[in-house]
Every structure is written in structure tokens, then in C-alpha cells.
Write an enzyme that holds these catalytic residues in place. Sequence first.
Site, PDB file in Angstrom:
ATOM      1  N   ILE A  40       0.819  -1.223   0.000  1.00 17.91           N
ATOM      2  CA  ILE A  40       0.000   0.000   0.000  1.00 17.91           C
ATOM      3  C   ILE A  40       0.849   1.269   0.000  1.00 17.91           C
ATOM      4  O   ILE A  40       0.343   2.341  -0.287  1.00 17.91           O
ATOM      5  CB  ILE A  40      -1.010   0.037   1.169  1.00 17.91           C
ATOM      6  CG1 ILE A  40      -0.306  -0.010   2.514  1.00 17.91           C
ATOM      7  CG2 ILE A  40      -2.025  -1.085   1.028  1.00 17.91           C
ATOM      8  CD1 ILE A  40      -1.230   0.278   3.692  1.00 17.91           C
ATOM      9  N   GLU A 105       8.314  -4.959  10.500  1.00 16.59           N
ATOM     10  CA  GLU A 105       7.217  -4.190  11.085  1.00 16.59           C
ATOM     11  C   GLU A 105       5.942  -4.995  11.297  1.00 16.59           C
ATOM     12  O   GLU A 105       5.080  -4.575  12.058  1.00 16.59           O
ATOM     13  CB  GLU A 105       6.918  -2.968  10.216  1.00 16.59           C
ATOM     14  CG  GLU A 105       8.075  -1.975  10.191  1.00 16.59           C
ATOM     15  CD  GLU A 105       7.801  -0.767   9.319  1.00 16.59           C
ATOM     16  OE1 GLU A 105       6.865  -0.795   8.505  1.00 16.59           O
ATOM     17  OE2 GLU A 105       8.547   0.223   9.461  1.00 16.59           O
ATOM     18  N   VAL A 106       5.799  -6.127  10.610  1.00 13.83           N
ATOM     19  CA  VAL A 106       4.611  -6.967  10.765  1.00 13.83           C
ATOM     20  C   VAL A 106       5.080  -8.357  11.203  1.00 13.83           C
ATOM     21  O   VAL A 106       5.939  -8.946  10.556  1.00 13.83           O
ATOM     22  CB  VAL A 106       3.807  -7.062   9.446  1.00 13.83           C
ATOM     23  CG1 VAL A 106       2.604  -7.979   9.606  1.00 13.83           C
ATOM     24  CG2 VAL A 106       3.365  -5.677   8.993  1.00 13.83           C
ATOM     25  N   HIS A 110       7.137 -12.220   5.569  1.00 13.10           N
ATOM     26  CA  HIS A 110       6.804 -11.675   4.255  1.00 13.10           C
ATOM     27  C   HIS A 110       8.076 -11.289   3.535  1.00 13.10           C
ATOM     28  O   HIS A 110       9.077 -10.953   4.161  1.00 13.10           O
ATOM     29  CB  HIS A 110       5.856 -10.477   4.363  1.00 13.10           C
ATOM     30  CG  HIS A 110       6.354  -9.349   5.210  1.00 13.10           C
ATOM     31  ND1 HIS A 110       6.417  -9.405   6.593  1.00 13.10           N
ATOM     32  CD2 HIS A 110       6.814  -8.123   4.867  1.00 13.10           C
ATOM     33  CE1 HIS A 110       6.882  -8.255   7.056  1.00 13.10           C
ATOM     34  NE2 HIS A 110       7.144  -7.460   6.035  1.00 13.10           N
ATOM     35  N   HIS A 112       9.476  -8.876   0.231  1.00 14.33           N
ATOM     36  CA  HIS A 112       9.174  -7.771  -0.668  1.00 14.33           C
ATOM     37  C   HIS A 112       9.839  -8.071  -2.010  1.00 14.33           C
ATOM     38  O   HIS A 112      11.010  -8.450  -2.045  1.00 14.33           O
ATOM     39  CB  HIS A 112       9.767  -6.458  -0.140  1.00 14.33           C
ATOM     40  CG  HIS A 112       9.231  -6.011   1.176  1.00 14.33           C
ATOM     41  ND1 HIS A 112       8.289  -5.014   1.288  1.00 14.33           N
ATOM     42  CD2 HIS A 112       9.522  -6.406   2.439  1.00 14.33           C
ATOM     43  CE1 HIS A 112       8.032  -4.811   2.578  1.00 14.33           C
ATOM     44  NE2 HIS A 112       8.770  -5.653   3.291  1.00 14.33           N
TER      45      HIS A 112
END
Length: 126
Positions: A40, A105-106, A110, A112
Amino acid sequence: MPIDATLPYDDANVFAKILRGEIPSRKVYEDEFAFAFHDITPQAPVHILVIPKGRYVSWDDFSAHAPEAEIAGFVRAVGQVARDSGLVEPGYRLLANIGGHGHQEVPHLHVHLFGGRPLGPMLSHD
């Protein structure tokens, strides 16, 4: 704010909510092992996040606890997303931030995928 990647998995994290359909995303790819969507707040013309569907906090957690089929499926999904997005040629960056020093951060593993322009050096020279 960076997270401690050694903490237990938190089902309230934003990526868990995306997987459950509670938060919308711009899906790029999905199979039984992985889900990919546009970031986002993109940092490059192409910025896609790929997450495993399993409950893994970090690469360390995933590599230590995921079954071999899930690891292979996730790695193959990352490659498929890169190919489908036209990133293989001329090239792209694959990045996973882990823990506080890695600025994760999460608390859901994940990676990127960045591409669409020359990306410069991997780290700034402070």
C-alpha cells in the site's frame, strides 16, 4: 515500529487479517501456500509482498517449523510472482526484514519484491 521476531505468532496482525479477508488487498497471486499483493506504500514502481499462508513470524520461524512442502511451495510462489510480474529480466530485489535490527514491522513472514527501475545499492553508506 520494529517487532521482536522471537515472540509467538499474533493472529491480530495485519497480514493475518488480509489472509482472512478482513482487510482488502490488491491480490497479485494466490495458491495453497502463498498470497501476494501490492504494497500500500510502494517503494518502487513494482512493490509486491508475498506471504506464506501459514502462521510464521519470521524467516527463522518458517525455516525451523514449516513442513518441506510448505517451504518449497512458498519459494516457488515467490519465483512465480516475479516471473508473472515481468521482473526476472531486467532484474529485481527480494527482501525479507527480520526482527528489530532488520526493521521487521509486521509479525508475519513476508518478502518484498521490488522492481521496475534500477534500485541502486542494497544499503546506504551512512
